[in-house]
Design a protein around this motif. Sequence first.
Motif, PDB file in Angstrom:
ATOM      1  N   ARG A  55     -47.242  59.534  30.879  1.00 38.76           N
ATOM      2  CA  ARG A  55     -48.091  58.561  30.191  1.00 38.76           C
ATOM      3  C   ARG A  55     -48.742  57.653  31.238  1.00 38.76           C
ATOM      4  O   ARG A  55     -48.070  56.891  31.915  1.00 38.76           O
ATOM      5  CB  ARG A  55     -47.272  57.740  29.194  1.00 38.76           C
ATOM      6  N   PRO A  62     -54.634  60.804  25.094  1.00 40.16           N
ATOM      7  CA  PRO A  62     -54.119  60.268  23.826  1.00 40.16           C
ATOM      8  C   PRO A  62     -55.217  59.705  22.927  1.00 40.16           C
ATOM      9  O   PRO A  62     -55.179  59.883  21.708  1.00 40.16           O
ATOM     10  CB  PRO A  62     -53.154  59.162  24.292  1.00 40.16           C
ATOM     11  N   GLU A  63     -56.205  59.038  23.504  1.00 41.11           N
ATOM     12  CA  GLU A  63     -57.298  58.499  22.705  1.00 41.11           C
ATOM     13  C   GLU A  63     -58.153  59.626  22.118  1.00 41.11           C
ATOM     14  O   GLU A  63     -58.570  59.574  20.950  1.00 41.11           O
ATOM     15  CB  GLU A  63     -58.170  57.575  23.560  1.00 41.11           C
ATOM     16  N   GLU A  65     -57.061  62.616  21.431  1.00 38.78           N
ATOM     17  CA  GLU A  65     -56.247  63.227  20.380  1.00 38.78           C
ATOM     18  C   GLU A  65     -56.312  62.415  19.093  1.00 38.78           C
ATOM     19  O   GLU A  65     -56.430  62.975  17.993  1.00 38.78           O
ATOM     20  CB  GLU A  65     -54.804  63.381  20.867  1.00 38.78           C
ATOM     21  N   ARG A  66     -56.247  61.098  19.222  1.00 37.30           N
ATOM     22  CA  ARG A  66     -56.336  60.243  18.029  1.00 37.30           C
ATOM     23  C   ARG A  66     -57.683  60.421  17.325  1.00 37.30           C
ATOM     24  O   ARG A  66     -57.740  60.559  16.098  1.00 37.30           O
ATOM     25  CB  ARG A  66     -56.157  58.770  18.429  1.00 37.30           C
ATOM     26  N   MET A  67     -58.756  60.450  18.084  1.00 41.29           N
ATOM     27  CA  MET A  67     -60.089  60.587  17.505  1.00 41.29           C
ATOM     28  C   MET A  67     -60.260  61.940  16.815  1.00 41.29           C
ATOM     29  O   MET A  67     -60.826  62.026  15.722  1.00 41.29           O
ATOM     30  CB  MET A  67     -61.153  60.393  18.580  1.00 41.29           C
ATOM     31  N   ARG A  69     -57.843  63.863  15.603  1.00 45.09           N
ATOM     32  CA  ARG A  69     -57.016  63.878  14.393  1.00 45.09           C
ATOM     33  C   ARG A  69     -57.722  63.179  13.242  1.00 45.09           C
ATOM     34  O   ARG A  69     -57.731  63.666  12.103  1.00 45.09           O
ATOM     35  CB  ARG A  69     -55.670  63.191  14.663  1.00 45.09           C
ATOM     36  N   GLU A  70     -58.322  62.041  13.522  1.00 48.42           N
ATOM     37  CA  GLU A  70     -58.988  61.282  12.461  1.00 48.42           C
ATOM     38  C   GLU A  70     -60.241  61.978  11.955  1.00 48.42           C
ATOM     39  O   GLU A  70     -60.526  61.966  10.753  1.00 48.42           O
ATOM     40  CB  GLU A  70     -59.344  59.882  12.980  1.00 48.42           C
ATOM     41  N   ASN A  73     -58.718  66.098  11.029  1.00 46.22           N
ATOM     42  CA  ASN A  73     -57.469  66.301  10.303  1.00 46.22           C
ATOM     43  C   ASN A  73     -56.658  67.480  10.842  1.00 46.22           C
ATOM     44  O   ASN A  73     -56.201  68.347  10.090  1.00 46.22           O
ATOM     45  CB  ASN A  73     -57.752  66.498   8.804  1.00 46.22           C
ATOM     46  N   ASP A  75     -53.538  68.486  13.970  1.00 44.24           N
ATOM     47  CA  ASP A  75     -52.670  68.093  15.075  1.00 44.24           C
ATOM     48  C   ASP A  75     -53.288  68.659  16.348  1.00 44.24           C
ATOM     49  O   ASP A  75     -53.696  69.826  16.374  1.00 44.24           O
ATOM     50  CB  ASP A  75     -51.261  68.650  14.886  1.00 44.24           C
TER      51      ASP A  75
END
Length: 320
Positions: A55, A62-63, A65-67, A69-70, A73, A75
Amino acid sequence: MPRSRHSDALRAAQMYYLQDLTMDAIARELRTSRSTVSRLLSSARDTGLVQVQIRSPLDSAPELERMIREQHNVDVHVVPVLDTLNEAETLDRVAMQAARTIGPLVDSNAIIGIAWGATISAVSRHLTRKITHDSIVVQLNGAGNMQTTGITYASDIMRRFGIAYGARVEQFPVPAFFDHASTKTAMWKERSVRRVLDLQDRMSIAIFGVGSVDSSYPSHVYAGGYLDENDLKLLAGSDVVGDVATVFFRADGSSDGITLNERSTGPSHEQLRQVRRRICVVSGASKIDGLRGALAARLATDLIVDEATARRLVGFGDSA
């Protein structure tokens, strides 16, 4: 690994990573040599008993991946890759990460559907062995064309998955595309073919790449003699951007009216969406249109993708 070695690797990993013991101390406690402890720790990492996470506050994965996913939809695992690597080198890094991600998801009694292609072939070379029982690896689409049966190419991929997970392998000895839709209709009634189709209907995991018309690292279906000039014109006329398991789609994910799909031996999008876990592996920013189409069609529940492609997917940073 044999069960006793698996137990020793787990014990060594717990002492090393959780209790901060040195390898010399672990060797004394296990009454073995330091070199054996080193091999046990390597085995623990290779088989997924230990997963290393780094990390960094400078890491954008990570950012991203978050975007993703949102927005889509799914993983997602974004694989950090330097921009200086070429597409072949990037594919190898993504394939390695995909193999390590897939392993823990495979359990006993699984039916694992595999779509052949350059990406999944690369993944198959990095698989590590995992003990499962009564699992089956089934080929999702035929591999034959006018020049070759495709058996060697596809069977090598299936064999590697079968060996890695101790699974029975079921090949699909039909062409990638029939010459006539009526031939496919007739063949799908044959009991030998129906047996494979029934296994596909019961898949618990599907693993596939995305074929892309415009990829600079050619997808096997476009470069391997599967499509003639007339087929390519039909695809262009239907605004096709890519395929999954030789079933084609447009940028908005739609596939209706694409005549070549009526002759394809891959699973329909409706059938694929019934599979509980659908793992899509994509490497190379030139596949972005195909990836967007596959996500619009909701073909994936899990995505493993290189960082440059992930950036383009969400329009993140300077690569937008």
